[in-house]
Design an enzyme around this catalytic site. Structure first.
Site, PDB file in Angstrom:
ATOM      1  N   GLU A 158      -5.275  -4.640  10.584  1.00  0.00           N
ATOM      2  CA  GLU A 158      -4.220  -3.656  10.775  1.00  0.00           C
ATOM      3  C   GLU A 158      -4.463  -2.912  12.089  1.00  0.00           C
ATOM      4  O   GLU A 158      -5.223  -1.942  12.123  1.00  0.00           O
ATOM      5  CB  GLU A 158      -4.217  -2.646   9.617  1.00  0.00           C
ATOM      6  N   ASN A 187       0.868  -1.179   0.000  1.00  0.00           N
ATOM      7  CA  ASN A 187       0.000   0.000   0.000  1.00  0.00           C
ATOM      8  C   ASN A 187       0.904   1.228   0.000  1.00  0.00           C
ATOM      9  O   ASN A 187       1.528   1.540   1.010  1.00  0.00           O
ATOM     10  CB  ASN A 187      -0.900  -0.015   1.241  1.00  0.00           C
ATOM     11  N   HIS A 239      -9.448   1.485   5.098  1.00  0.00           N
ATOM     12  CA  HIS A 239      -8.135   1.600   5.744  1.00  0.00           C
ATOM     13  C   HIS A 239      -8.264   2.510   6.966  1.00  0.00           C
ATOM     14  O   HIS A 239      -9.051   3.454   6.952  1.00  0.00           O
ATOM     15  CB  HIS A 239      -7.109   2.160   4.757  1.00  0.00           C
ATOM     16  N   GLY A 278       2.837   2.300  10.863  1.00  0.00           N
ATOM     17  CA  GLY A 278       3.830   3.376  10.757  1.00  0.00           C
ATOM     18  C   GLY A 278       4.556   3.677  12.048  1.00  0.00           C
ATOM     19  O   GLY A 278       5.196   4.717  12.175  1.00  0.00           O
ATOM     20  N   SER A 336       3.618  -2.068  10.248  1.00  0.00           N
ATOM     21  CA  SER A 336       5.072  -2.158  10.444  1.00  0.00           C
ATOM     22  C   SER A 336       5.665  -3.500  10.021  1.00  0.00           C
ATOM     23  O   SER A 336       6.567  -4.029  10.678  1.00  0.00           O
ATOM     24  CB  SER A 336       5.445  -1.814  11.893  1.00  0.00           C
ATOM     25  N   LYS A 342       0.081   4.288  -0.202  1.00  0.00           N
ATOM     26  CA  LYS A 342      -0.532   5.480   0.419  1.00  0.00           C
ATOM     27  C   LYS A 342      -0.328   6.695  -0.495  1.00  0.00           C
ATOM     28  O   LYS A 342      -0.336   6.540  -1.699  1.00  0.00           O
ATOM     29  CB  LYS A 342       0.021   5.675   1.834  1.00  0.00           C
ATOM     30  N   GLU A 347      -6.577   4.867   7.987  1.00  0.00           N
ATOM     31  CA  GLU A 347      -6.388   6.302   7.689  1.00  0.00           C
ATOM     32  C   GLU A 347      -7.664   6.901   7.106  1.00  0.00           C
ATOM     33  O   GLU A 347      -7.974   8.064   7.341  1.00  0.00           O
ATOM     34  CB  GLU A 347      -5.172   6.477   6.766  1.00  0.00           C
TER      35      GLU A 347
HETATM   36  P1  13P Z   1       3.223   0.477   7.601  1.00  0.00           P
HETATM   37  O1  13P Z   1       3.704  -0.832   6.990  1.00  0.00           O
HETATM   38  O2  13P Z   1       3.972   1.661   7.081  1.00  0.00           O
HETATM   39  O3  13P Z   1       3.146   0.385   9.088  1.00  0.00           O
HETATM   40  O4  13P Z   1       1.704   0.676   7.073  1.00  0.00           O
HETATM   41  C1  13P Z   1       0.802  -0.365   7.195  1.00  0.00           C
HETATM   42  C2  13P Z   1      -0.421  -0.035   6.440  1.00  0.00           C
HETATM   43  O5  13P Z   1      -1.185   0.838   6.830  1.00  0.00           O
HETATM   44  C3  13P Z   1      -0.688  -0.768   5.198  1.00  0.00           C
HETATM   45  O6  13P Z   1      -1.970  -0.534   4.722  1.00  0.00           O
END
Ligand code: 13P
Length: 257
Positions: A172, A9, A100, A178, A218, A11, A102
């Site tokens: 997640e 992903n 997601h 992150g 992560s 982002k 976010e």
């Molecule tokens: P990270 O791998 O940067 O922690 O992000 C995970 C994520 O949100 C994947 O959709």
């Protein structure tokens, strides 16, 4: 036997030109092993909407599938700034990430809205990657199961068993995204088992046995093997570590798949 999935992903990162460069580098790294990898795993990347067309061109002839990161539930209309399922399909996307954390937490997407999107994706034969996960606060308050129950049940509402079996669910935990703090394989496995129970209760055990549940938060080349080794963890949804060809190539090659 469920095929593992390694998904990146991106982002809000990478312009069309940068997307091309990353895919070229990724293909240079994994194409020589493509046939062997394709035997037991699916690989996909999710660029931002503006880079989907460029990504689709660079992915032509590979086994890497294309996913979008979000979409609107209507096919078209007065929805300024939005993108629809038919538009994503026209660019070559086969999957779409929905709900997601976010989107849920920064943009206020509700369970109901996310479910509308999931149903629209299924209607257009895009595979939904439904994301679920508890926040740090919910985790600390012992509410993980409650949150996962609500988000999973609501996300899959209105689907039939066939569509649910094809859907992908990504666990997640928000506190792991992150942050460099990964859930342990045992922690993730426990929640993945819960998700499968929810699917079984609603759609039956056959469907629950087929649905693939990914872990995200992560994931790196250093921890992917341990996570994927768990029977209940069918793959990884990778953010930061999918933005560099060498680290994502290493993740794609995970030994435990
Ligand atoms: P990270 O791998 O940067 O922690 O992000 C995970 C994520 O949100 C994947 O959709």
């Amino acid at each position: 036997m469920r095929r593992k999935i390694l998904a990146g992903n991106w982002k809000m990162n990478l312009t069309p030109l940068e997307a091309r460069q990353l895919i070229r580098a990724l293909r240079a790294a994994i194409d020589p092993e493509a046939a062997a990898l394709a035997r037991d795993r699916d690989v996909l990347v999710a660029p931002p909407a503006v880079s989907l067309a460029a990504a689709a061109q660079e992915l032509a002839g590979s086994n890497i599938a294309l996913a979008a990161q979000n979409m609107h539930y209507e096919d078209q209309g007065a929805f300024t700034g939005e993108v629809s399922a038919p538009m994503l399909k026209a660019l070559g996307a086969t999957h779409v990430i929905l709900g997601h954390s976010e989107r849920r937490h920064l943009f206020g997407e509700s369970d109901e809205l996310i479910n509308r999107k999931v149903r629209a994706a299924v209607k257009h034969r895009l595979v939904p990657i439904l994301c679920v996960g508890e926040t740090q606060q919910e985790h600390d308050a012992g509410k993980t199961t409650e949150v996962i129950l609500r988000q999973t049940r609501s996300g899959l509402e209105g689907l039939d068993g066939r569509a649910a079996a094809r859907a992908i669910i990504a666990y997640e935990p928000v506190w792991a995204i992150g942050t460099g703090r990964t859930a342990t394989p045992a922690q993730a496995s426990l929640v993945h088992g819960t998700i499968r129970e929810i699917v079984a209760e609603r759609f039956g055990t056959e469907c629950a046995g087929a649905v693939r549940v990914l872990y995200g938060g992560s994931v790196t080349p250093d921890n992917v093997d341990g996570l994927i080794a768990s029977h209940d963890i069918d793959g990884a949804l990778v953010g930061g570590a999918s933005l560099k060809a060498d680290s994502f190539a290493r993740i794609v090659r995970t030994r435990a798949a």
